[in-house]
Scaffold this active site. Structure first.
Site, PDB file in Angstrom:
ATOM      1  N   GLY A 139       0.649  -1.769  -0.414  1.00 39.03           N
ATOM      2  CA  GLY A 139      -0.066  -0.672   0.043  1.00 39.03           C
ATOM      3  C   GLY A 139       0.844   1.468  -0.323  1.00 39.03           C
ATOM      4  N   GLY A 194      12.815  -1.255   2.912  1.00 34.02           N
ATOM      5  CA  GLY A 194      12.682  -1.599   1.176  1.00 34.02           C
ATOM      6  C   GLY A 194      13.156  -1.458   0.275  1.00 34.02           C
ATOM      7  N   GLU A 251       8.379   4.718   8.372  1.00 32.88           N
ATOM      8  CA  GLU A 251       8.963   4.348  10.256  1.00 32.88           C
ATOM      9  C   GLU A 251       8.733   5.992  10.844  1.00 32.88           C
ATOM     10  OE1 GLU A 251       9.325   0.371  11.130  1.00 32.88           O
ATOM     11  OE2 GLU A 251      10.169   0.583   9.161  1.00 32.88           O
TER      12      GLU A 251
END
Lengths: 676, 322
Positions: free
Chosen positions: A450, A492, A639
């Site tokens: 997402g 990622g 994050e």
């Protein structure tokens, strides 16, 4: 650039794990333990097996075959021991979801119940020092003399903060659809944040060669860490499909997700800080008390961010863990940094107030030249610039530091600040780029949960190839693609992007195809301390009549390398900040002391912020040119947005009211207990 | 999930006829369907009354009649309600979300069940769901449960906002059923738990709410205020519907109803009695609030509701008096 998968998502064509059309699919529904500790004495499935459409019942009465390596939460039905209330103890498989659920209800499980212990306390006799904390940091570190530093300080604080159990709560429930072929190969459509690692875990749990397992997760509806490790539904789907001889689908209910898909450990954190008359730290001591299950050790790295934040001659960090009769905690957005920086940045604010120093100035004065714990130089560090830019945008210079003086009718108004940080790490990744009819196919077993990683990787590949993005097609979410790490730890894009760029470079040499493996390249990263930094500013209004706390403004300023896609980045930052606001003001799962397990297991009781809770939220970033990071010059941003938010809000509540609430979330009952 | 039969009623009389033992009426389904999924409600038959011709809001002299199947969002937006009973419109809009209000009916809103965590979890005891099994909320999570009128058997609260406004407005609930028609004045529809917490209301099996009738609005200013830690889409920690009529500094009339503090919308009659005929001063408002809350019996985790309710009463009256 628009999201490349935007069209299939808004038209409903994007397939999530439970949505693949598979002929002859059947359904599994789990049975959960009603006791928090004990042993399964007997499972009586006779009534369930006689019900219409029922194909199989799985339980410890006839343990399904798993590898001896299977362990912890994934070793389904291998033992009669019950580790927590809600643990999966059996499952029914049937031709329809309704029949499976009805059969699961009809399975009778009898227990020999033991006395359970589900309560984390800082004086729990079972507390111990774990060898390492997530993922592989030393549990404790010590540099200099803490007691001497505190003795020499002009001002000290010794404060304890508590945070509750928090749940990730992605929108898409954890689901899996498993199919075996005639050669004994397994295909699992799973809700995985990483298909390579999920394939490896499923293979090792089932005792299969990993070439015999394929995991596909083309679209994932959020995870926040809860889909970063393989969850029981994937193993259960595979076992159930093997038992029934048919494809099996499982979609956990929201309530089941609270029980078996991980959560953030509650924490008790003690901070002792000392500062001299110049506002320089003399000591920083951070100890975190946390829980794990009896099944697995998961030790959140809560005190680890204190190792990179501030210059101090004495620095001690420690973690203490107790194994309780609870489910295993796991990753939830910014494990370690999120709860740890809540406590550290709240304590810094308390110290600034006690010492009569502006809280921004205190942080600036304690800016380290190198990483305080490791001594490594930073690849880049722009915390001070974030604090300064945020102060300018937020109007910090107009703030009267005295707490409890701005009042608008019933509302007490205050502002607060806190720092953010998150590591900028890469993991080895592979990628392949192939030229096809003038277009470029990029293949990497990345995940798009997402965040928009398809879009980001499209832009990265287009840039590396020097072609328009519409000529690049990214294929991800499949373990048959070149191996790649999980979408997690804010690494990622940096990890996959590095491999994609290297593959593109190879293609330019080769002409038709390029492959890359960044294992060697990533090994060089350890020479430097690599972290993103940020500053969060909050304005709160606290109602003296009702105890309601409303967040009227929230601003985040971040320094995270080069931003790959501003639209996606803003959404990540604001999403993290919103989750941090939830942590500050409402999110809380209660542990049921009497029966074990959790209470408030749905979204009507576990409140996350609504739009009305964030009327004014903004995220901005500084241009940060860091050539040491990766080919994109980027730092992960998934994050850092949640790090520091709760501290900024708690500090603003203090400024508004003159009182510290050191126990999250800051709810009306806690405000009403104060005297204004 | 348990299988059930579904039938659509053609008229109120047809609904009552179709109501067999083990049946439940289905309105908007925003609570009942959830409870069926959770296994809390296990009807054998569902009689769908959502499409009965009970969907009008009509003037009847100085009164207003509201059909039982009127959707919450339609009621909140209706000119008669907005102009004459703004407190009711505000209470409705404070409830749930736009999507839920578009589905939820007036009768369903009145008959929604408590959101107590134990009631909604079939794996834990609950006297309301399973009489005699016990009430773990009393020693467990009762943060948002009752401080008024609770019993040793049950400390649940009624979660509706709308019902609190209706209680302050002296609304009448119109009911038809196997025993004929009846009219129940609010807040008398909902009962206190006593020894029978499984019974939320005074309705008998098969009784069907057909509508709500509002008397002429009471003189004076009115308000509805709801307290919750999330700014939207959350049940109240406490709420108040209040009407105050001050003439020459004296309280000529007063209505106070409190929400989320009891098993039923709580009409603060003691406070009203203290106030009427007395001075409209902050001191009097505090005396009245304390008179009402003398009967409060708080538990450790919901003790905050006592000062919260006191503050709400005093502040609401101050605001209405000014």
């Amino acid at each position: 650039m628009n999201r490349v998968e935007g069209r299939v998502k808004v038209t409903g064509l994007a397939t999530y794990a439970a949505e693949y059309p598979v002929e002859g699919v059947t359904y599994a529904y789990p049975v959960q333990s009603r006791v928090a500790k004990g042993r399964v004495r007997r499972v009586d499935a006779s009534a369930a097996l006689a019900m219409p459409g029922v194909l199989a019942v799985l339980s410890c009465e006839d343990p399904p075959r798993l590898a001896t390596e299977a362990e912890g939460e994934l070793a389904l039905f291998q033992s009669r021991d019950v580790a927590y209330r809600g643990q999966l103890v059996a499952a029914a498989v049937a031709d329809t979801y309704e029949n499976a659920r009805a059969a699961a209800d009809a399975i009778v499980v009898e227990y020999d119940q033991d006395v359970h212990d589900v309560s984390l306390r800082a004086d729990h006799p079972g507390l111990y020092r774990p060898e390492v904390v997530n993922p592989a940091f030393p549990s404790d570190t010590e540099k200099g003399d803490i007691e001497a530093g505190l003795d020499a300080a002009e001002t000290t604080v010794d404060v304890t903060y508590t945070t509750p159990v928090l749940h990730n709560n992605p929108m898409e429930p954890h689901a899996a659809l498993a199919l075996w072929d005639e050669e004994g190969r397994l295909l699992v459509y799973d809700t995985a944040q990483g298909t390579s690692s999920s394939r490896d875990m499923i293979a090792s749990t089932l005792g299969l060669p990993k070439e015999h397992v394929r995991v596909v997760s083309r679209h994932v509806g959020g995870g926040f860490g809860s889909k970063g490790t393989t969850r029981p539904q994937a193993v259960l789907a595979a076992l159930a499909a093997r038992a029934a001889g048919r494809p099996v689908k499982i979609a956990l209910t929201r309530q089941q997700m609270f029980d078996v898909t991980g959560y953030r450990t509650p924490t008790i954190q003690r901070l002792r800080l000392g500062v001299d008359s110049d506002g320089r730290l003399t000591a920083l001591d951070h100890t975190a008390y946390e829980q794990s299950s009896t099944l697995e050790e998961f030790a959140e790295q809560t005190a680890v961010p204190a190792r990179v934040m501030y210059a101090t001659p004495a620095l001690r960090t420690a973690h203490r863990l107790v194994r309780l009769d609870v489910a295993t905690p796991s990753w939830m957005r910014a494990p370690g940094e999120c709860p740890g920086m809540y406590a550290l940045e709240s304590a810094m604010d308390e110290l600034a107030f006690a010492a009569g120093i502006d809280p921004i100035e205190l942080r600036v004065r304690n800016e380290p030249e190198t990483a305080p714990d490791s001594g490594l130089p930073f690849s880049s560090r722009n915390l001070v610039a974030c604090l300064r830019e945020g102060a300018r945008r937020f109007g910090w210079d107009r703030r009267d530091p005295a707490p409890g003086i701005v009042r608008e009718g019933e509302w007490m108004v205050g502002t607060g600040v806190a720092a953010s940080t998150y590591p900028a790490v890469r993991r080895p990744s592979r990628a392949r780029v192939t030229m096809r009819e003038g277009d470029f196919l990029v293949q990497v077993a990345a995940a798009d949960i997402g965040t928009g990683s398809r879009t980001a990787l499209t832009a990265i590949a287009a840039g590396a190839l020097g072609v328009a993005p519409d000529r690049v097609h990214v294929e991800l979410g499949d373990s048959d693609l070149p191996e790649a790490p999980v979408a997690g730890g804010s690494m990622g894009t940096a990890s996959w992007g590095s491999a994609v760029v290297r593959a593109c470079e190879a293609l330019k040499v080769n002409g038709t195809e390029g492959v890359a493996d960044t294992t060697d390249e990533v090994k060089q990263d350890a020479r430097l301390a690599r972290h993103a930094f940020g500053a969060q500013f909050a304005e709160v209004r606290v109602n003296a009549v009702t105890g309601e706390v409303r967040l009227s403004r929230l601003l985040g300023v971040f320094a995270a390398g080069r931003i790959v896609d501003p639209v996606l980045a803003r959404s990540q930052f604001i999403g993290g900040m919103t989750m941090g606001a939830g942590m500050a003001l409402m999110e809380e799962t209660l542990t049921d002391e009497e029966f074990g397990g959790f209470l408030r297991r749905d979204l009507a009781q576990y409140h996350v912020p609504a739009c009305a809770d964030l009327p004014d939220v903004e995220a901005v970033w500084l241009d940060e040119d860091d050539g040491e990071l990766n080919p994109m010059g980027s730092k992960g941003i998934g994050e850092i947005g949640i790090v520091g938010t709760a501290a900024a809000i708690g500090n603003a509540v203090h400024h508004a009211t003159g009182h510290r609430v050191r126990d999250l979330p800051i709810t009306p009952p806690k405000i009403l207990a104060l005297r204004f | 999930m348990k299988t059930f039969e579904y039938a659509r009623a053609e008229s109120p009389a047809d609904a009552v006829r179709k109501f067999a033992p083990g049946a439940m009426y289905l309105g908007g389904g925003t609570n009942l369907v959830d409870l069926m999924r959770l296994g809390v409600a296990r009807p054998d038959h569902l009689v769908d009354v959502s499409r009965l011709p009970l969907d009008a809001v009509e003037e009847a002299g100085d009164r207003v009649r509201i059909g039982a199947a009127v959707r919450n969002s339609d009621l909140a937006a209706h000119p008669l309600i907005r102009s004459r009973y703004p407190m009711l419109a505000r209470a409705l809009l404070a409830g749930a979300s736009g999507q839920v209000r578009n589905m939820a009916t007036v009768a369903g809103n009145l008959l929604q069940r408590t959101r107590c965590a134990y009631f909604q979890d079939v794996t834990r005891p609950c006297n309301k769901r399973e009489p005699g099994s016990g009430c773990p909320a009393i020693e467990g999570d009762h943060t948002n449960l009752a401080i008024l009128g609770a019993s040793h058997a049950c400390v649940a609260t009624h979660p509706s906002d709308m019902a609190v406004a209706l209680a302050a407005l002296d609304a009448e609930v119109h009911v038809t059923g196997p025993g004929g028609d009846k009219i129940i004045p609010m807040p008398g529809l909902h009962r206190l738990p006593g020894d029978a917490p499984e019974r939320d209301t005074v309705l008998d099996p098969g009784d069907l709410i057909t509508g709500v009738e509002l008397p002429a609005p009471p003189p004076g200013a009115s308000l509805y205020r709801k307290v919750r830690e999330r700014a939207s889409f959350a049940f109240a920690l406490a709420s108040i519907a209040a009407v105050l009529d001050v003439r020459d500094g004296t309280v000529a009339g007063c209505r106070i109803a409190l929400g989320s503090l009891a098993h039923a919308p709580w009409r603060a009659e003691r406070a009203e009695q203290v106030l009427v005929g007395g001075p409209a001063t902050g001191e009097a408002f505090l005396t009245a609030a304390e008179a009402e809350l003398e009967q409060a019996r708080a538990l450790p985790r919901n003790a905050f509701k006592v000062p919260l309710a006191r503050n709400l009463i005093v502040r609401a009256l101050e605001e209405l008096a000014s």
